[in-house]
Scaffold this motif. Sequence first.
Motif, mmCIF file in Angstrom:
data_model
loop_
_atom_site.group_PDB
_atom_site.id
_atom_site.type_symbol
_atom_site.label_atom_id
_atom_site.label_comp_id
_atom_site.label_asym_id
_atom_site.label_seq_id
_atom_site.Cartn_x
_atom_site.Cartn_y
_atom_site.Cartn_z
ATOM 1 N N MET A 50 0.849 -1.190 0.000
ATOM 2 C CA MET A 50 0.000 0.000 0.000
ATOM 3 C C MET A 50 0.884 1.240 0.000
ATOM 4 S SD MET A 50 -2.897 1.162 2.775
ATOM 5 C CE MET A 50 -3.929 -0.255 2.388
ATOM 6 N N MET A 51 0.512 2.227 -0.854
ATOM 7 C CA MET A 51 1.295 3.443 -0.961
ATOM 8 C C MET A 51 0.727 4.528 -0.046
ATOM 9 S SD MET A 51 3.371 2.184 -3.077
ATOM 10 C CE MET A 51 4.423 3.641 -3.122
ATOM 11 N N ASN A 52 1.642 5.359 0.468
ATOM 12 C CA ASN A 52 1.236 6.468 1.326
ATOM 13 C C ASN A 52 2.190 7.633 1.076
ATOM 14 O OD1 ASN A 52 1.256 8.217 3.818
ATOM 15 N ND2 ASN A 52 -0.351 6.785 4.424
ATOM 16 N N TYR A 53 1.614 8.855 0.958
ATOM 17 C CA TYR A 53 2.437 10.014 0.633
ATOM 18 C C TYR A 53 2.370 11.097 1.705
ATOM 19 C CZ TYR A 53 2.153 7.521 -3.757
ATOM 20 O OH TYR A 53 2.208 6.528 -4.708
ATOM 21 N N THR A 54 1.980 10.716 2.903
ATOM 22 C CA THR A 54 1.796 11.701 3.975
ATOM 23 C C THR A 54 2.797 11.532 5.118
ATOM 24 O OG1 THR A 54 0.182 10.322 5.144
ATOM 25 C CG2 THR A 54 -0.663 11.817 3.445
ATOM 26 N N TYR A 55 3.812 10.697 4.933
ATOM 27 C CA TYR A 55 4.745 10.421 6.027
ATOM 28 C C TYR A 55 5.797 11.509 6.206
ATOM 29 C CZ TYR A 55 3.141 5.785 7.354
ATOM 30 O OH TYR A 55 2.396 4.741 7.860
ATOM 31 N N GLY A 56 5.997 12.344 5.198
ATOM 32 C CA GLY A 56 6.990 13.392 5.336
ATOM 33 C C GLY A 56 6.528 14.476 6.292
ATOM 34 N N LYS A 57 7.338 14.801 7.262
ATOM 35 C CA LYS A 57 7.002 15.817 8.263
ATOM 36 C C LYS A 57 8.085 16.895 8.287
ATOM 37 C CE LYS A 57 3.478 13.282 9.385
ATOM 38 N NZ LYS A 57 2.126 13.641 8.875
ATOM 39 N N GLY A 58 7.696 18.092 8.728
ATOM 40 C CA GLY A 58 8.666 19.174 8.841
ATOM 41 C C GLY A 58 9.291 19.502 7.503
#
Length: 783
Positions: free
Chosen positions: A1-9
Amino acid sequence: MMNYTYGKGEYENWIVSETEFSPDTLGKCESIMYLGNGYMGLRSVTEEPYLKEVRNLFVNGTFNKFGEGEVTELPNLADVSRIDLRIDGERFSLEIGNTENYIRQLNLKEAELIRQFDWTSPKGKTLRFRFRRFVSLDNLHLIGMKMEIENGNEPVTISFDSGIDGRMTNSGTQHFLEGEKRIFDKRFIQLLQHTTESKIDIVMNAAHKVLVNDTELKNPLMNIDRRKIWLTFEAELAPGDKLEMEKLTTVYTSIDRPFSEKGTTLQKLREVALQDLKTSLDIGYDELFQKHVQAWKERVWNRYNLHIQTKDGFDLLSLRFAIYHLTAMAPAHDERMGIGAKALSGEGYKGHSFWDTEIFILPFFIYTNPRVARSLLTYRYLGLEGARKKAKENDYEGAMYPWEAAWPSDGEVTPVWGAVDIVTGKQTRIWSGYIEQHITADIAFAVYQYYQITGDQDFMDQYGYEMVFDTAKFWASRLEWNEEHGRYHINDVIGPDEYKEHVNNNAFTNYMAHFNMKLAINYYEELKRNHSPILNRLNEKLNLDKAYSLWLDRSEKIYLPEPNENFVIPQDDTYLQLKEIDLTKYKQSKKVGTLFLDYNLEQVNQMQVTKQADVLVLFYLLNQVEPFFNEEVKRANFHYYEPRTLHDSSLSLSTHAILANDLGDTQLAYSLFRRAAEIDLGPFMHSSDHGIHAASIGGIWQAAVCGFAGIRLEGDRLSIHPKLPDHWEELTFTIYWKDEPVSIKITKYRLTIRTKGEKEIPLTVFGERHVCQGELEISYLSK
């Protein structure tokens, strides 16, 4: 499953993530997370092996032909990414035991692959794994890998094999003779490979540094087998202990400059490659990685300066994804090399270059990095040798560019046979290499676009004029006189819509051939007036005086399909008379090519169904030369062809997005832009098994910058006509015009253009003429 919201700051909208491991859907992340620097590309396969994995390492330009009946392809080099891990003597795999907190990520900002997870063995032992990997942009020959294993609750024995595995193939085809294998000082591994037909030497070196709690493990077990060389390490870990491995690899070939020059020996190549590895090992993974990160910052992100203020972070991530891959695929180091349709991410299309480069990828570099654009066009100039050969073999004059290109002088390398015909059960004949000829004019258009935007006179003098003249000579010889209609036709071709084979007067082909000849006329006359020595040199080589008279006559008599009573330009002589079928289920399908589950190509050839933008891409290109087609014609053709276009080619959606935006349907344009971005980034886990869609990635950038920002070439002027999507508050980026950096900021209400030099830049903004020198600000609330 792909996710593109893990990048923070600082990493927000920079991270592409896979959050679940599946041994049945490995290909997507192997492709879209691949690491590259234009010199080489490393598919992002997992370290531990799985049945459905595809391990690929390609070096640009190293084409080899296995044997008669096959075509040349980029060979799959020896693998350095595999690590065979054993836990208490048993093979490690995520298919057994229990895995938690799994994540695999591509950090676009730093061009690093990271994979980490917690794993409990079948015997209940807990371990934490973290893998890191990069392909250096600072040192094009360097691959860095790092593995960290932290032990949890019980004592455990860790052992692993790591080295260089030359048993790789291209779908079963082995392109290399087995070469010498050496281990120096129990640390430095060296494998030589030699391509079977093209006679290219490959020198690969690898070295490891393995630590347990900061104490280095030495004296590993050394192993050499057929086509394989590796080291075996073993360590006992108590609870809380940590094992770290750094692995550095250098890759060199005999076609690398300066080693491709005469007099360079294989021994010299080996010495340089080994010394590079030793120097890199002294520096260490962490410092090498920081040099790599700095190179990306300075050469890429600071240069292109693209940013969106948007309510949907995926849009910004998708554009960064595009710029990342455009950088990773471009052989900026060597003009003898092009860009493959799958870049350097997979075996699809064998590493061959298509019209994808000139029409979908090159505009990014022309506008943002002209030096790279020049290199890619010089590759096509070097390809004139093969293009002239193809023309002669087909009884034409001039230069007839191959549909698929590899090494510049190879000529046509399109395979003859393709997928299965579902009706006959036979292989389908691939006609593109014989009759999809518009690429010759596409390359001439790319020369025109490059020259108009960059003003690079030196390129034109050395290469560009000759390319345009020789391609125009081809078209003059390709035209067929139709006595009944008193005009020249172009019969038996394939246009951009490859669902229509053996058609006559494909509109795109005819118009582009006409453009090519008219461009040659203009350049001939310009050189005669102002640069006669250049014209004399080329005239002596190409007999241009005779060609010029033919261009004058035949360009005026070529058939250019005109709009009918409904303002629709017929795609070819028969398209508008073909039968229509209900395409709903095929247009709604998440997979491409589903039409061929019900029909074969011969049947599809008789239907009003289009694979990709054909007439519409013609509008997009030629209106950058002069206003060929008015809005009424563009609108009528868009609404006629869009419902009949399945977008089964990844090249299609971006052009439709740009045209939709031009016509004021920003909502549809954004929908098409989003679909283009999701070709690789979407949730379908088999979309990219054979590699990324390089042309679509170039199209993503064009849809944003040439579409929503409205950046367009308009004759000899830069045209800007922005129409941002509703949820985009601001779009900023930097382009180059005549070697001058131009910073552009677009909001809902205002356009700001800034330049650094003293040059005056002629602009057309919303149809009105302006000149920018320093800064220009235009409000357009009322537009």
